[in-house]
Design an enzyme around this catalytic site. Structure first.
Site, PDB file in Angstrom:
ATOM      1  CE1 TYR A  99      -7.958  41.399 -28.777  1.00 21.41           C
ATOM      2  CE2 TYR A  99      -8.637  41.601 -26.493  1.00 21.41           C
ATOM      3  CZ  TYR A  99      -7.708  41.824 -27.499  1.00 21.41           C
ATOM      4  OH  TYR A  99      -6.533  42.467 -27.201  1.00 21.41           O
ATOM      5  CG  ASP A 171     -15.550  43.808 -26.976  1.00 21.94           C
ATOM      6  OD1 ASP A 171     -15.647  45.031 -27.203  1.00 21.94           O
ATOM      7  OD2 ASP A 171     -14.472  43.203 -26.991  1.00 21.94           O
ATOM      8  CE  LYS A 196      -7.813  48.295 -29.972  1.00 28.21           C
ATOM      9  NZ  LYS A 196      -8.115  47.589 -28.793  1.00 28.21           N
TER      10      LYS A 196
HETATM   11  C1  LIG Z   1     -12.592  43.774 -29.737  1.00 24.02           C
HETATM   12  C2  LIG Z   1     -11.585  44.136 -28.663  1.00 24.02           C
HETATM   13  N1  LIG Z   1     -11.978  44.097 -27.380  1.00 24.02           N
HETATM   14  C3  LIG Z   1     -11.114  44.396 -26.389  1.00 24.02           C
HETATM   15  C4  LIG Z   1      -9.791  44.717 -26.639  1.00 24.02           C
HETATM   16  C5  LIG Z   1      -8.844  44.986 -25.490  1.00 24.02           C
HETATM   17  O1  LIG Z   1      -8.630  46.344 -25.313  1.00 24.02           O
HETATM   18  P1  LIG Z   1      -7.286  47.004 -24.764  1.00 24.02           P
HETATM   19  O2  LIG Z   1      -6.203  46.716 -25.764  1.00 24.02           O
HETATM   20  O3  LIG Z   1      -7.635  48.451 -24.630  1.00 24.02           O
HETATM   21  O4  LIG Z   1      -6.979  46.360 -23.452  1.00 24.02           O
HETATM   22  C6  LIG Z   1      -9.352  44.759 -27.962  1.00 24.02           C
HETATM   23  C7  LIG Z   1      -7.957  45.102 -28.258  1.00 24.02           C
HETATM   24  O5  LIG Z   1      -7.462  44.928 -29.347  1.00 24.02           O
HETATM   25  C8  LIG Z   1     -10.277  44.452 -28.993  1.00 24.02           C
HETATM   26  O6  LIG Z   1      -9.906  44.447 -30.291  1.00 24.02           O
END
Ligand SMILES: Cc1ncc(COP(=O)(O)O)c(C=O)c1O
Length: 372
Positions: A99, A171, A196
């Site tokens: 990511y 993740d 999400k």
């Molecule tokens: C797969 C994934 N992991 C982690 C994150 C990070 O999360 P946050 O935006 O809540 O900090 C995102 C954000 O888009 C994501 O798509």
């Protein structure tokens, strides 16, 4: 207990003061000390803990089948706390299509730590094994990955991490514990952007770390949370907990819609390639069948033509919204390479979609007219 039941009940109790069925939001930042100096109810100051946050943490630990959870103010706040637990010079193994926000965090913020990082194709288990060094302490996993939906064999990579005396962390944002429980496959910890699917309504920002057992990186993350202060607000915890109640049913609907869209796109002459683990042609389909109980609401596709054609398709949608993020009720579409910027390795003709909770007939009709 089944996950649908846990999603409604875990972490919740009838409020003893009022009989309220829905948990209250505790806004108090401070809690009374008893005459003997103790805090027998377990709370003293809101940065350290709060009843609404505790309820959310108990719920998420139960859903993941973990021992304990910590709730944070965002997904990347979890990743920050994890990396802060490493020593300068420690080695991290991460997927080559990690990511992009986390890649920025490692390469930018933690560059002066410094950490050693190997980005590897995690679909190649031998490649992961070859990347191990005596200093490897953390193995980051994303499956399905973002945005190419590559599938990593959780059991195999967790095994490699264990043999290397490193901690594996997956993740779980794309799948949630409803579709995949990495701890059941031997992974040590799971982290989430609860922003999400778990929050589920695109109206709060949060993160969580869930561990299978006590370990030093979890304890250091707890310290970073409490003393670094990246704590979630009580209201955001409450919204996340409310989202969790309907999570199993929403994930089923997201998955059903996405499968229908994937099959439609695969047949469409204007589409070059579809990335969705629910398609038998997907390279990771067999591993995904083993470790996932559904395919999720995320898919990517390459449009025939180049960058401009893909951007033109995104420009023509009427029901989909051109926006980043995922996991809410609205279907979203984005030209991923533009979001990721100049360093992006994502194909220029790729569009990533988060399939929402609208009827799939309407979503298909919208993509049909956009792909004309
Ligand atoms: C797969 C994934 N992991 C982690 C994150 C990070 O999360 P946050 O935006 O809540 O900090 C995102 C954000 O888009 C994501 O798509």
């Amino acid at each position: 207990m089944k996950i649908e039941t846990q999603a409604v009940h875990a972490g919740r109790r009838i409020d003893s003061a009022t009989g309220a069925v829905t948990p209250p939001i505790h806004l108090s930042t401070t809690f009374e000390r008893h005459p003997d100096g103790d805090y027998p109810l377990g709370f003293s100051y809101a940065r350290e803990g709060n009843p609404t946050r505790r309820a959310l943490e108990e719920c998420l630990a139960a859903l993941e089948g973990g021992k304990e959870a910590l709730a944070f103010s965002s997904g990347l706040a979890v990743a920050t706390a994890l990396l802060q637990g490493l020593e300068p010079g420690d080695h991290v193994i991460a997927p080559d299509d990690l990511y992009y926000g986390l890649r920025q965090l490692i390469g930018g913020v933690f560059a002066k730590w410094p950490l050693q990082t190997s980005y590897v194709d995690m679909t190649d288990v031998a490649g992961v094994r070859a990347a191990v060094r005596p200093t490897t302490r953390l193995v980051l996993i994303e499956t399905p990955s973002n945005p190419l939906m590559k599938i990593t064999d959780l059991a195999a990579v967790a095994h490699i991490a264990r043999e290397a005396n490193a901690i594996s962390v997956c993740d779980g944002t794309f799948t949630t514990p409803v579709l995949q429980r990495p701890l059941d496959w031997g992974v040590d910890m799971v982290w989430h952007s609860t922003t999400k699917y778990i929050g589920g309504h695109s109206d709060m920002t949060g993160g969580a770390l869930v561990t299978r057992y006590d370990n030093y990186l979890f304890e250091r993350a707890r310290k970073s949370l409490i003393f670094g202060g990246a704590v979630p607000s009580p209201f955001d915890c409450w919204l996340t907990l409310r989202g969790a109640s309907t999570l199993p049913w929403r994930m089923r609907a997201h998955s059903g819609n996405a499968q229908a869209l994937a099959e439609f796109l695969q047949r469409h002459p204007a589409v070059e390639r579809v990335y969705y683990p629910g398609l038998p042609e997907h390279t990771g389909h067999e591993i995904a069948r083993r470790q996932m109980s559904g395919w999720g609401g995320m898919l990517s596709f390459q449009v025939r033509g180049g960058r401009e054609t893909a951007i033109a398709v995104a420009a023509r949608v009427r029901l989909f919204t051109r926006a980043t993020s995922l996991g809410g009720p609205h279907s979203l579409i984005e030209h991923r390479a533009s979001v990721e910027g100049r360093d992006s390795k994502t194909p220029q003709n790729l569009l990533r979609v988060s399939i929402g909770l609208e009827h799939f007939d309407d979503l298909i009709a919208d993509l049909q007219q956009a792909l004309r």
